[in-house]
Design an enzyme around this catalytic site. Structure first.
Site, PDB file in Angstrom:
ATOM      1  N   THR A 272       0.765  -1.135   0.147  1.00 43.29           N
ATOM      2  CA  THR A 272      -0.210   0.023  -0.122  1.00 43.29           C
ATOM      3  C   THR A 272       0.878   1.157   0.178  1.00 43.29           C
ATOM      4  OG1 THR A 272      -1.911  -1.180   1.101  1.00 43.29           O
ATOM      5  CG2 THR A 272      -1.771   1.282   1.310  1.00 43.29           C
ATOM      6  N   VAL A 274       4.058   1.861  -1.021  1.00 42.46           N
ATOM      7  CA  VAL A 274       4.764   2.069  -2.530  1.00 42.46           C
ATOM      8  C   VAL A 274       3.269   2.435  -3.720  1.00 42.46           C
ATOM      9  CG1 VAL A 274       5.953   1.365  -4.390  1.00 42.46           C
ATOM     10  CG2 VAL A 274       6.613   0.402  -1.930  1.00 42.46           C
ATOM     11  N   GLU A 292      -3.283  -2.847  -7.241  1.00 39.30           N
ATOM     12  CA  GLU A 292      -3.168  -4.061  -6.586  1.00 39.30           C
ATOM     13  C   GLU A 292      -2.365  -4.160  -5.223  1.00 39.30           C
ATOM     14  OE1 GLU A 292      -6.004  -5.840  -7.223  1.00 39.30           O
ATOM     15  OE2 GLU A 292      -6.587  -5.464  -9.380  1.00 39.30           O
ATOM     16  N   CYS A 326      -1.133 -12.021  -1.470  1.00 39.29           N
ATOM     17  CA  CYS A 326      -1.893 -10.840  -1.260  1.00 39.29           C
ATOM     18  C   CYS A 326      -3.265 -11.170  -0.801  1.00 39.29           C
ATOM     19  CB  CYS A 326      -2.138 -10.017  -2.606  1.00 39.29           C
ATOM     20  SG  CYS A 326      -2.529 -11.023  -3.888  1.00 39.29           S
TER      21      CYS A 326
HETATM   22  N1  LIG Z   1      -3.288  -7.501  -4.523  1.00 41.40           N
HETATM   23  C1  LIG Z   1      -2.503  -7.778  -5.131  1.00 41.40           C
HETATM   24  O1  LIG Z   1      -2.993  -8.429  -6.197  1.00 41.40           O
HETATM   25  C2  LIG Z   1      -1.143  -8.372  -4.628  1.00 41.40           C
HETATM   26  C3  LIG Z   1      -0.483  -9.361  -5.268  1.00 41.40           C
HETATM   27  C4  LIG Z   1       0.843  -9.826  -4.460  1.00 41.40           C
HETATM   28  C5  LIG Z   1       1.156  -9.014  -3.713  1.00 41.40           C
HETATM   29  N2  LIG Z   1       0.538  -7.733  -3.305  1.00 41.40           N
HETATM   30  C6  LIG Z   1       1.126  -7.010  -2.330  1.00 41.40           C
HETATM   31  O2  LIG Z   1       2.568  -6.964  -2.386  1.00 41.40           O
HETATM   32  C7  LIG Z   1       3.416  -6.719  -1.180  1.00 41.40           C
HETATM   33  C8  LIG Z   1       4.530  -7.678  -1.021  1.00 41.40           C
HETATM   34  O3  LIG Z   1       5.195  -7.025  -2.173  1.00 41.40           O
HETATM   35  P1  LIG Z   1       6.479  -6.329  -2.021  1.00 41.40           P
HETATM   36  O4  LIG Z   1       7.237  -6.282  -0.713  1.00 41.40           O
HETATM   37  O5  LIG Z   1       7.319  -6.504  -3.265  1.00 41.40           O
HETATM   38  O6  LIG Z   1       5.873  -4.921  -2.361  1.00 41.40           O
HETATM   39  P2  LIG Z   1       6.608  -3.492  -2.514  1.00 41.40           P
HETATM   40  O7  LIG Z   1       5.472  -2.553  -2.749  1.00 41.40           O
HETATM   41  O8  LIG Z   1       7.734  -3.223  -1.635  1.00 41.40           O
HETATM   42  O9  LIG Z   1       7.359  -3.880  -4.131  1.00 41.40           O
HETATM   43  C9  LIG Z   1       6.385  -4.064  -5.342  1.00 41.40           C
HETATM   44  C10 LIG Z   1       7.288  -3.568  -6.613  1.00 41.40           C
HETATM   45  O10 LIG Z   1       7.242  -2.087  -6.348  1.00 41.40           O
HETATM   46  C11 LIG Z   1       8.625  -1.655  -6.690  1.00 41.40           C
HETATM   47  N3  LIG Z   1       8.964  -0.454  -6.272  1.00 41.40           N
HETATM   48  C12 LIG Z   1       9.506  -0.100  -4.797  1.00 41.40           C
HETATM   49  N4  LIG Z   1       9.478   1.257  -4.913  1.00 41.40           N
HETATM   50  C13 LIG Z   1       9.046   1.953  -5.890  1.00 41.40           C
HETATM   51  C14 LIG Z   1       8.652   3.313  -6.315  1.00 41.40           C
HETATM   52  N5  LIG Z   1       8.899   4.079  -5.725  1.00 41.40           N
HETATM   53  N6  LIG Z   1       7.990   3.310  -7.594  1.00 41.40           N
HETATM   54  C15 LIG Z   1       7.918   2.352  -8.508  1.00 41.40           C
HETATM   55  N7  LIG Z   1       8.088   1.031  -8.089  1.00 41.40           N
HETATM   56  C16 LIG Z   1       8.650   0.762  -6.762  1.00 41.40           C
HETATM   57  C17 LIG Z   1       9.356  -2.865  -6.236  1.00 41.40           C
HETATM   58  O11 LIG Z   1      10.713  -2.717  -6.764  1.00 41.40           O
HETATM   59  C18 LIG Z   1       8.638  -4.092  -6.549  1.00 41.40           C
HETATM   60  O12 LIG Z   1       8.966  -4.321  -7.900  1.00 41.40           O
HETATM   61  C19 LIG Z   1       2.268  -6.978   0.055  1.00 41.40           C
HETATM   62  O13 LIG Z   1       1.965  -5.754   0.788  1.00 41.40           O
HETATM   63  C20 LIG Z   1       1.285  -7.850  -0.858  1.00 41.40           C
HETATM   64  O14 LIG Z   1      -0.252  -7.729  -0.202  1.00 41.40           O
HETATM   65  C21 LIG Z   1      -0.597  -7.529  -3.692  1.00 41.40           C
END
Ligand SMILES: NC(=O)c1ccc[n+]([C@@H]2O[C@H](COP(=O)([O-])OP(=O)(O)OC[C@H]3O[C@@H](n4cnc5c(N)ncnc54)[C@H](O)[C@@H]3O)[C@@H](O)[C@H]2O)c1
Length: 588
Positions: A272, A274, A292, A326
């Site tokens: 959420t 990011v 998402e 997720c």
């Molecule tokens: N709702 C869904 O469909 C779904 C599916 C899978 C995971 N998730 C969520 O993802 C989270 C776990 O994943 P995570 O730790 O990789 O999440 P994250 O938000 O840390 O990272 C997600 C992606 O965003 C990129 N990122 C980081 N900073 C950024 C920025 N400033 N601008 C653009 N991109 C940026 C990361 O490099 C990574 O590729 C959990 O909260 C989980 O619930 C949601």
């Protein structure tokens, strides 16, 4: 009763299998691709955080279960990301004119490869993310196959121009919506499902006629080499432009460059926090974004639920992929009369779960935590809850495995209250929080007392009761007497409400969301009727213009026959040149 159900399920599986055989026989002409599986062989070197430090331009990769070092990948700079977007755009200009036949051939080629190489795909996903092979088969491969099968079967139907009604006033016009590709889709995905997270946006984006630039997570980049080769070979086999899909490896800077670098739509899947940063970066260029985000699904078990069905489903909902989902069940709300039996049954199984490296010598049920530091974060949430009065029945600690892997034990926690952090914050780990409720109203109140609203599940022998509860849940998805099955029905939209994000990425809605829905209107009978502007409305407008328009409005939208006829009379009068101020009065 249960035997009967198993026989019915078996008969269903056999029938589907036979249908599958017929379909596969019809697929004889689908190209076969061959892809090097270099990632199958990995060395013995251990990952050493002091030696293999992440740097601005390199991403160290390792297996979080065995801590085997897998090598380093380059981290793309903002300029490199922009260059990739440019390449994808040039390719997408060609691909937008591809036929549905060619797009289906692409998907069939991909599906054929996946079906014949499930083990290699799961193995690579398991090494990169730490999940057991069976979890990879479920969560990475099965859902991807279902998505591809749905797109092949029904995708065209939902992207073909769709006729719409034109209304009474425009009865002589034909109206339709055409779904044109947006151009280049930019997807940013997390680490939890390295295969599915790539092929999920890819299949829909390409089927809708777009190019794709996808940024994989810095915590699961290694597998993107193998998956990238599958993509290249598939594109080549069906004559699609080689640059149509670009994979970005990198950190936040690369993600930000993708959002601001000129893509036509962003699909962001991640946390959420990011998600907020992505939305605010996208505002500068008014780039549409699908968010998402996190989840903390409620899993409600009513007193009349079949526990022999609910408990095993609950355990899979909590521990599949070690809770790194997720749409993961995190809050188990169980009605008082069955609470004790539910807890005992869950504890009995949770105690017996085997944990370790996905591809080690011993079989495992639960794997590792993929992201460094996540196991410690989970431990902190559980410790805080215990300090505030919660009780650990199973697990509740970090696991020191011989491999040195990143493990947190499968945990069952009771006595949690809404005041605790663990009630509100996403755990994203193998923790089953079980809470008791008295009435259906209380279950709904507890379920909705959460900042997230992604998935949900309700168990009751009365589907009517379960649906009545489900309708009141603030969530984007509800499964009745099952968990997360909405995602296996790929015609359904996937997404959440509240801090779980907005817009949808799967189903008809998600597929159409990758298109510009262009409204088109044309003469229904061009050979009979052309629509000229009536003389009295042409510039300079005639005296009767205003009463004429008012007459038309009454004629078509009047609520009584009297109003309609009065409008008609005004229109005729204006046409005959006897309208004007008198007719205007009459209409009013
Ligand atoms: N709702 C869904 O469909 C779904 C599916 C899978 C995971 N998730 C969520 O993802 C989270 C776990 O994943 P995570 O730790 O990789 O999440 P994250 O938000 O840390 O990272 C997600 C992606 O965003 C990129 N990122 C980081 N900073 C950024 C920025 N400033 N601008 C653009 N991109 C940026 C990361 O490099 C990574 O590729 C959990 O909260 C989980 O619930 C949601």
């Amino acid at each position: 009763m249960h035997d009967q159900q198993h026989y019915i399920a078996l008969a269903g599986i056999v029938a589907i299998f036979l249908v599958g055989v017929v379909i596969i026989l019809r697929w004889e002409d689908v190209p076969s691709i061959s892809v090097s599986q270099a990632e199958g062989e990995i060395g013995k070197q251990k990952y050493d955080p002091a030696k293999h430090m992440p740097s601005k331009d390199s991403i160290p990769c390792y297996d979080p279960g065995s801590m085997t070092y897998l090598g380093a990948l380059p981290a793309d700079t903002a300029d490199q990301v922009k260059e990739k977007i440019k390449k994808a755009r040039a390719a997408a200009e060609m691909w937008r004119n591809s036929s549905f036949r060619q797009r289906k051939l692409l998907l069939k080629t991909l599906l054929k490869y996946i079906l014949h190489n499930q083990e290699a795909i799961c193995r690579v996903a398991s090494i990169d993310s730490g999940k057991p092979m069976v979890d990879a088969a479920f969560g990475e491969v099965m859902v991807t196959c279902e998505k591809i099968a749905w797109l092949i079967r029904e995708g065209e139907k939902y992207l073909k121009p769709e006729r719409r009604s034109s209304g009474a006033m425009m009865f002589y016009k034909a109206a339709r919506v055409e779904y044109h590709p947006v151009g280049v889709v930019g997807a940013i995905v997390p680490w939890n499902y390295p295969f599915h997270n790539v092929f999920n946006p890819l299949t829909a984006a390409l089927f809708a006629g777009n190019g794709l630039v996808i940024k994989v997570s810095e915590h699961a980049s290694w597998s993107s080499q193998f998956y990238g080769r599958i993509i290249s070979a598939t594109l080549q086999a069906v004559g699609a432009p080689a640059d149509l899909v670009q994979i970005v490896t990198g950190y936040a800077e690369a993600g930000n460059a993708l959002v601001t670098g000129g893509v036509d739509k962003v699909i962001f899947v991640g946390s959420t926090g990011v998600g907020r940063a992505v939305l605010s970066a996208a505002a500068a260029t008014l780039t549409p974004v699908v968010l998402e985000l996190g989840g903390k699904d409620a899993f409600i078990v009513c007193d009349d639920a079949d526990l022999s069905q609910a408990v095993p489903t609950a355990l899979r909902g909590a521990f599949q992929s070690c809770g790194q989902n997720c749409a993961g069940a995190e809050r188990f709300l169980v009605q008082a009369p069955v609470y004790g039996r539910f807890v005992d049954a869950a504890v009995g199984v949770a105690r017996r779960l085997r944990q370790g490296p996905a591809l080690g010598d011993a079989p495992v049920d639960c794997g590792a935590m993929c992201m460094p530091g996540l196991a410690e974060k989970v431990a902190q949430l559980v410790e805080d809850a215990v300090a505030d009065g919660a009780k650990v029945l199973v697990g509740g600690h970090l696991v020191e495995h011989d491999s040195g892997g990143q493990f947190y034990a499968p945990t069952v926690l009771v006595g949690v209250t809404p005041a605790m952090r663990i009630w509100r914050e996403e755990v994203f780990g193998p923790v089953m929080v079980i809470v008791q409720f008295a009435t259906d109203d209380e279950a709904v109140r507890l379920a909705n007392d959460c900042p997230f609203g992604l998935g949900s599940a309700v168990f009751s022998r009365s589907q009517r009761r379960a649906n009545a509860i489900g309708r009141r849940l603030q969530a984007g998805m509800t499964s009745i007497n099952d968990f997360a099955t909405t995602y296996m029905c790929q015609s359904l939209p996937f997404g959440g409400v509240k801090e779980s994000g907005f817009d949808r990425f799967a189903g008809i809605e998600g597929l159409r969301g990758l298109c510009v829905p262009k409204a088109v209107c044309e003469d229904r009978f061009p050979w009979l009727m052309r629509t000229d502007i009536p003389l009295l409305l042409q510039y300079p407008v005639g005296d009767a213009a205003f009463p004429f328009v008012c007459g038309l409005i009454s004629m078509f939208y009047g609520l009584s026959l009297r109003d309609n006829l009065s409008g008609l009379c005004t229109v005729i009068a204006c046409f005959l040149g006897v309208g004007g101020k008198a007719s205007q009065k009459k209409t009013n």
